[in-house]
Design a protein around this motif. Sequence first.
Motif, PDB file in Angstrom:
ATOM      1  N   SER A  36       1.502   8.987  -6.284  1.00  0.00           N
ATOM      2  CA  SER A  36       1.961  10.366  -6.141  1.00  0.00           C
ATOM      3  C   SER A  36       2.903  10.733  -7.280  1.00  0.00           C
ATOM      4  O   SER A  36       2.802  11.808  -7.871  1.00  0.00           O
ATOM      5  N   GLU A  37       3.813   9.824  -7.598  1.00  0.00           N
ATOM      6  CA  GLU A  37       4.770  10.063  -8.681  1.00  0.00           C
ATOM      7  C   GLU A  37       4.054  10.184 -10.027  1.00  0.00           C
ATOM      8  O   GLU A  37       4.340  11.079 -10.820  1.00  0.00           O
ATOM      9  N   ALA A  92       0.834  -1.208   0.000  1.00  0.00           N
ATOM     10  CA  ALA A  92       0.000   0.000   0.000  1.00  0.00           C
ATOM     11  C   ALA A  92       0.870   1.261   0.000  1.00  0.00           C
ATOM     12  O   ALA A  92       0.578   2.224  -0.717  1.00  0.00           O
ATOM     13  N   GLU A  93       1.937   1.244   0.785  1.00  0.00           N
ATOM     14  CA  GLU A  93       2.834   2.400   0.823  1.00  0.00           C
ATOM     15  C   GLU A  93       3.521   2.600  -0.524  1.00  0.00           C
ATOM     16  O   GLU A  93       3.657   3.734  -0.998  1.00  0.00           O
ATOM     17  N   ARG A  94       3.949   1.508  -1.153  1.00  0.00           N
ATOM     18  CA  ARG A  94       4.575   1.624  -2.472  1.00  0.00           C
ATOM     19  C   ARG A  94       3.575   2.114  -3.508  1.00  0.00           C
ATOM     20  O   ARG A  94       3.904   2.934  -4.362  1.00  0.00           O
ATOM     21  N   LEU A 109       1.844  13.280 -14.574  1.00  0.00           N
ATOM     22  CA  LEU A 109       0.649  13.682 -15.315  1.00  0.00           C
ATOM     23  C   LEU A 109       0.467  15.197 -15.274  1.00  0.00           C
ATOM     24  O   LEU A 109       0.121  15.815 -16.274  1.00  0.00           O
ATOM     25  N   SER A 110       0.723  15.802 -14.136  1.00  0.00           N
ATOM     26  CA  SER A 110       0.599  17.251 -14.000  1.00  0.00           C
ATOM     27  C   SER A 110       1.569  17.959 -14.944  1.00  0.00           C
ATOM     28  O   SER A 110       1.196  18.911 -15.640  1.00  0.00           O
ATOM     29  N   ARG A 111       2.814  17.494 -14.984  1.00  0.00           N
ATOM     30  CA  ARG A 111       3.807  18.097 -15.903  1.00  0.00           C
ATOM     31  C   ARG A 111       3.388  17.893 -17.355  1.00  0.00           C
ATOM     32  O   ARG A 111       3.506  18.806 -18.178  1.00  0.00           O
ATOM     33  N   ALA A 112       2.897  16.703 -17.661  1.00  0.00           N
ATOM     34  CA  ALA A 112       2.470  16.423 -19.036  1.00  0.00           C
ATOM     35  C   ALA A 112       1.302  17.319 -19.436  1.00  0.00           C
ATOM     36  O   ALA A 112       1.250  17.805 -20.580  1.00  0.00           O
ATOM     37  N   MET A 113       0.370  17.553 -18.510  1.00  0.00           N
ATOM     38  CA  MET A 113      -0.768  18.431 -18.810  1.00  0.00           C
ATOM     39  C   MET A 113      -0.299  19.865 -19.055  1.00  0.00           C
ATOM     40  O   MET A 113      -0.804  20.551 -19.956  1.00  0.00           O
ATOM     41  N   LYS A 114       0.680  20.351 -18.294  1.00  0.00           N
ATOM     42  CA  LYS A 114       1.231  21.688 -18.504  1.00  0.00           C
ATOM     43  C   LYS A 114       1.903  21.777 -19.869  1.00  0.00           C
ATOM     44  O   LYS A 114       1.729  22.766 -20.593  1.00  0.00           O
ATOM     45  N   GLU A 115       2.681  20.739 -20.200  1.00  0.00           N
ATOM     46  CA  GLU A 115       3.351  20.729 -21.511  1.00  0.00           C
ATOM     47  C   GLU A 115       2.327  20.691 -22.643  1.00  0.00           C
ATOM     48  O   GLU A 115       2.490  21.375 -23.658  1.00  0.00           O
TER      49      GLU A 115
END
Length: 93
Positions: A57-58, A49-51, A63-69
Motif C-alpha cells: 500500500s505504501e 502477510a499483513e506487513r 508510485l502514485s505520487r511519482a507518476m503525478k510528478e
Amino acid sequence: MIRIVSTLRLAHLESAARLGRERVRQTTADANEAFGRHVRELYAATDRAERAEATTSEVGAILSRAMKELSAAQQELLLKDIELRRLRQEVTA
C-alpha cells in the motif's frame, strides 16, 4: 464361556496396556507440540502477510505520487520545448 487367565498372562496384558497408554501419552504430546508449531507458524505467516500488504500500500502511494510528478515534469518539458521552438522561429525570421 469361562476363560482361565494365568497370572503370567495377566501380567503381560497389564504390561501391554501400560505400554499402550504410554504410547498414547507420547503421541498426544507430539500432536500437541506439532499443533503449537503450526499455530506459531500461522501467526508468523499472517504477520508477514499483513506487513507485506502495508508495504504494498505504501509503495503504491509512493508510485502514485511519482507518476503525478513525472506527468507534471513532462508537461513542463513540453511547454519549454514549444517555447524554445517559438523563440527559434523568431530568431530565424
